[in-house]
Design a protein around this motif. Structure first.
Motif, PDB file in Angstrom:
ATOM      1  N   UNK A  51      -0.692  94.913 -37.373  1.00 16.85           N
ATOM      2  CA  UNK A  51      -1.058  94.814 -38.780  1.00 16.85           C
ATOM      3  C   UNK A  51      -2.409  94.133 -38.903  1.00 16.85           C
ATOM      4  N   UNK A  52      -3.058  94.390 -40.022  1.00 19.95           N
ATOM      5  CA  UNK A  52      -4.308  93.698 -40.341  1.00 19.95           C
ATOM      6  C   UNK A  52      -3.909  92.374 -41.003  1.00 19.95           C
ATOM      7  N   UNK A  53      -3.418  91.485 -40.182  1.00 17.80           N
ATOM      8  CA  UNK A  53      -3.053  90.115 -40.534  1.00 17.80           C
ATOM      9  C   UNK A  53      -3.555  89.251 -39.394  1.00 17.80           C
ATOM     10  N   UNK A  54      -3.354  87.942 -39.484  1.00 16.02           N
ATOM     11  CA  UNK A  54      -3.730  87.103 -38.351  1.00 16.02           C
ATOM     12  C   UNK A  54      -2.546  86.969 -37.398  1.00 16.02           C
ATOM     13  N   UNK A  55      -2.838  86.549 -36.181  1.00 15.80           N
ATOM     14  CA  UNK A  55      -1.819  86.492 -35.132  1.00 15.80           C
ATOM     15  C   UNK A  55      -0.689  85.526 -35.459  1.00 15.80           C
ATOM     16  N   UNK A  56      -0.988  84.455 -36.175  1.00 13.13           N
ATOM     17  CA  UNK A  56       0.043  83.469 -36.493  1.00 13.13           C
ATOM     18  C   UNK A  56       1.025  84.010 -37.532  1.00 13.13           C
ATOM     19  N   UNK A  57       0.534  84.793 -38.469  1.00 14.13           N
ATOM     20  CA  UNK A  57       1.410  85.461 -39.433  1.00 14.13           C
ATOM     21  C   UNK A  57       2.312  86.447 -38.699  1.00 14.13           C
TER      22      UNK A  57
END
Length: 161
Positions: A76-82
């Protein structure tokens, strides 16, 4: 130009959250020398992604691996921690590798980005999935806007069987 079956995956770097922080993985490292099933969602914790897409791959992980898939990747186009937090909340740890394409670089290189700015979400990835063998796309399933059918784990299994 949108990627198609038979194309080699473009070079890009994706991010995975680990116990030690963020780990960068190139597409060559992630897809080289093996069979990988990747599914892309517009956003972690979003309704269809959380209720159907990720849970389907968690439920069918063993069947996909029995059908010859070495690794299942959720992107997903999110950050790795999310992505890591989403994996924990969905009991995906150990079954699905959660990767972040934070700036949508890989998604754009695939030609599968979508503009979700009217929803306050910026540039995201379309809902899609593919199978890649040694970095070459063998199966590609891209959803129509708003749909959820062909990118599902169940559909993918049906194509592999």
């Amino acid at each position: 130009m949108t990627i198609k079956t038979g194309d080699k995956l473009p070079d890009a770097t994706l991010t995975i959250a680990t116990a030690d922080g963020r780990e960068q993985k190139t597409t060559a490292e992630l897809f080289g020398g093996r069979t990988v099933a990747l599914f892309s969602v517009p956003g972690a914790f979003t309704p269809t992604c959380s209720a159907k897409h990720l849970p389907g791959f968690v439920t069918h992980a063993d069947k996909l691996k029995a059908a010859g898939v070495d690794e299942i990747v959720c992107m997903s186009v999110n950050d790795a921690f999310v992505m890591a937090a989403w994996a924990k909340s969905a009991s995906a740890d150990g079954k699905i590798t959660m990767v972040a394409d934070g700036n949508a670089d890989f998604t754009k290189a695939l030609g599968l980005e979508m503009d979700a700015t009217k929803f306050g979400m910026g540039i995201r990835g379309q809902r899609f999935s593919f199978i890649a063998k040694d970095g070459v796309v063998t199966h590609l399933f891209v959803e129509e806007p708003g749909a959820f059918a062909v990118s599902s784990a169940e559909h993918m299994l049906g194509q592999l069987g």
